[in-house]
Each structure stands twice: as C-alpha cells, then as structure tokens.
Write a protein that holds these residues in place. Sequence first.
Motif, PDB file in Angstrom:
ATOM      1  N   LEU A 175       0.862  -1.180   0.000  1.00  0.00           N
ATOM      2  CA  LEU A 175       0.000   0.000   0.000  1.00  0.00           C
ATOM      3  C   LEU A 175       0.899   1.232   0.000  1.00  0.00           C
ATOM      4  CD1 LEU A 175      -2.629  -0.984   2.737  1.00  0.00           C
ATOM      5  CD2 LEU A 175      -3.065  -0.837   0.272  1.00  0.00           C
ATOM      6  N   GLY A 176       0.360   2.337  -0.479  1.00  0.00           N
ATOM      7  CA  GLY A 176       1.160   3.553  -0.454  1.00  0.00           C
ATOM      8  C   GLY A 176       0.370   4.767  -0.882  1.00  0.00           C
ATOM      9  N   PHE A 177       1.016   5.915  -0.751  1.00  0.00           N
ATOM     10  CA  PHE A 177       0.390   7.147  -1.210  1.00  0.00           C
ATOM     11  C   PHE A 177       1.484   8.107  -1.677  1.00  0.00           C
ATOM     12  CE2 PHE A 177       1.404   8.306   3.147  1.00  0.00           C
ATOM     13  CZ  PHE A 177       1.800   9.639   3.041  1.00  0.00           C
ATOM     14  N   GLY A 178       1.061   9.092  -2.432  1.00  0.00           N
ATOM     15  CA  GLY A 178       1.963  10.149  -2.869  1.00  0.00           C
ATOM     16  C   GLY A 178       1.255  11.482  -2.805  1.00  0.00           C
ATOM     17  N   TYR A 179       2.013  12.542  -2.595  1.00  0.00           N
ATOM     18  CA  TYR A 179       1.432  13.886  -2.573  1.00  0.00           C
ATOM     19  C   TYR A 179       2.261  14.796  -3.458  1.00  0.00           C
ATOM     20  CZ  TYR A 179      -1.103  17.967  -0.960  1.00  0.00           C
ATOM     21  OH  TYR A 179      -1.897  19.082  -0.911  1.00  0.00           O
TER      22      TYR A 179
END
Length: 461
Positions: A408-412
């Motif tokens: 899982l992950g996220f970016g901004y």
Amino acid sequence: MKKIILFVAFAAVSYTSYSQSLGYEDLSTMFSRNDRNGSARFVAMGGAFGAVGGDVTAMTINPAGISIFNDSNASIAFQSRSTDYLTTYYGNSTTTQQDFFKVSNAGVVFTFNNYTSDEWSKLAMGINYRVLADFEDTFIAKGTSGFASFDNFPLDNSENQLVYDIADNQQLSNFYNGDMSELSFAFSGVYEEKMHVGAGLNFYDLNFSQQTILRENNNDGNNNTLNARLYQENFTTGVGFSLSAGVIYKPTNAFRLGISYQSPTWFTEIIENTNITNNDGFFGDTEIEVSNDDIIYDNTFGGNLPTQGLLYKLRTPSKITASTAIIFGKFGLISLDYSTKNYRGLNLSGDDFSEENLFFDNQLRKVDALHLGTEWRIKKLSIRGGYIYEQSPDVRAIASDDLQSYSLGFGYNFGWVKFNLAYTNSNKTGLYDFYPQYNQVEAAELNIDNTMVTAGFSVHL
C-alpha cells in the motif's frame, strides 16, 4: 526450499559436504534474486510498471518506459526493513527479529523533444541505481535431533576413549551480510506517438558474506559432557552485466501493452574466500571442551587459520515480461505484469561444477510471477496498492514456499516535488539443512516475514 549440499571439487579438497554454510546451488539461486526495490511509487504498486513507465525505476522492468515521462525527473528512495524469522527444529521454535535501513534506489531520466524527425518525436535517457537484492539477515535454530556429530574429544589419548553420543542440544546461529546492486543505463524513443522503444545496459556489483556458528552439547550417559563450537565463514564478491530491451504500444490513450526481455546476467568474475577447509579433520574453526579434562581443544591454536579461495563464473536465467495497463485519464490506472524465468538456465563455470549444473537441470524449474498494481488520484493525493506472487524455483516446493507480497502507499504532489510512501509485507517458508552430511538429521523449518517501509522524493528537472 530444501537446502541441498553436494560434493564439490575445490582445489582438490571438498568442503560443502561438511558445511553448515550455503552450497553453490543455494548461492547461485540467491544471486539470481530480484527484491523489486525501487522508488516508493514503484514499490507501492507491486513493481507492475512494464506497460506503465513514467517512473525512474521502470527502466529496470522495461527500458521503453522512460520515454513516457513528459519532462526530466530525478528520484531517491530510502528503505526500512524489519525481518522476522520463525525457525522450528525438532519441535523447538525460535524467533529472531532484526531491522535494517539503507538507500534503496536513486535515478534520473532526461527527456528531449526531437524536432528534427516527424517519426521519432521524443527521446529519453536514464540512469538508475538500486539494491537489487538485500542479503542482510540473521536467524537462530536450536533444538535436539538426538544425533551427536561431535562424539569424541580429540585430545583424549586414553585407551578407552569416552564416546559422547547422546545429544543434549544443538544450535545454529546464521548471519548473512551484503547486497547486490544494479546500475542501469537506458535509452528510449517514441515512434509515431504510439510506440515506445527502449534498450538498456545493466551492471552488477555483488558483495555477500555468511558466518555460521554451530554449537553442540552432548554427553556419554555417565554425567560426562562435551561442548563443541564450529565457526565457518565465506566472503564472496563479483561483478556482472546484462542487457535489456522492450516495447510499450499504445493502441488508444486508455490502453497500453508492453513486452520486455532481460538477458541472463553474466557474472564474469566471482571471488570466494572461506575457512571451510580441512583443518585437523574439521572444516572450520573448532573448539571442543569436556567436563573431565581442563584442556580445551582448539584447531586454530598458534595462528593456525587455513583458508582457501575460488574464482568462478555464473550465468543467471533470462526473463521475459508481458504487461498491460488501463489508464483512466488523470484519475488512475490498473497495471499487470506477467513474467517467466527458467532457473534451469543457471550455469556455473571455472571449476568442476558438473554436479551443481546437473542439480539446476533436474531440481529447479521455470517459474512464473504475477505483479498487479493500481493508482488513483484525488487532486494532489495519489492512493496506491499492489500484489506480487512469485513461484519458488525448487521443483519440490510446497505452496507456502512461494512468495506473496502485499503493498500500500500514497503520494502527494507539492508541485515541482512529490513525496511518496510505501508499505510492503511479504511471507514465505523454506528449509535450512545445517547437517547436510547426515541424512538422519532433518532440516530446520523457516517462516520468513518481511515488512518494509519505503519513503522517497521525486523532482521535476
């Protein structure tokens, strides 16, 4: 996968049959590993970038992917890994946990609009460094098999020597160190706005070491005890290279197809140094003490530390990857990579490795791997997920020996710089046989759980 140690001709002396350390079959398989490290975005999406591109690390899967970039880009990633080993040996379970941290990936891609050609509208070149395989690990296995391999005291010169053939306890402490890094150079171009074509050259730097400590506590049935300690070590370094090529075709803006090929890695020089050589009948540094004698046997006494070295070559298997991706405009994407790799293509040369090469042909197999990734954007925020399934190369492997990983992950997006974070968990099982010369002793069972957090930044240049 069961660890098999076979007889190896080594400077006219065999050592792997007496070794608690990995044999050449195991080392060759280990040096063929790919941990799928990369940018945090790459890791969060399970490395499924064969048809997606647009990420610095994508060149390691399909070099055509770097020309997906609209402009030049650089990125760096840091990885924190926590590994839990649960070992079971004759009903006794032991847990070992360790944490590791390192720079796992760094790269840059430069894009150039080609105004001199109507057919080739854009060109790109990239350089990427990553830790292809991280070997650092520690585990302990202990229990009692009922079999005593150290059953006499070498300094006992009496007519009726005591025999310490009742096993009380056995323990193996194993330490792996080092890694294998990959430095990739890739070139790509866009043909008629639909076809991305790329090629790459990859260089490898191998550093690996293993130290094992085997301890045995035995007795003779009359309250006399024997304690033995055997220390073995080997240090391996090597250099190699491989070639890669690939294509990404976009029949529509929403659909992409990719195909890529990575040649075998040719390790042109692997140098090994080890203390696993015959030293007074023992293959490693050995200490033995008994309760009825105040003298300690030590085969390294007086600086007696024999070592031996070997120079050899290794060819790892080639790999083919087929990929597809569905792009939902600026909202997100779903990508899938399927790859195949035949471990029977492993080959050792430079000495008499006929037994090992026969082992590769008969005991290893073609393995399939599936990588699934997705990404969805909500304004400046990106949410990502991934799944990996990779078969074990051992023909006798059970289902739990195959690797399964979830991420899982996220970016901004802050504008000219993006921050990315990924969480990954993987699990697999295996066996480690630290008494390979004794068929009556069973291997220790391993359950390996890895948790990784990858953080990184990417910058538009």
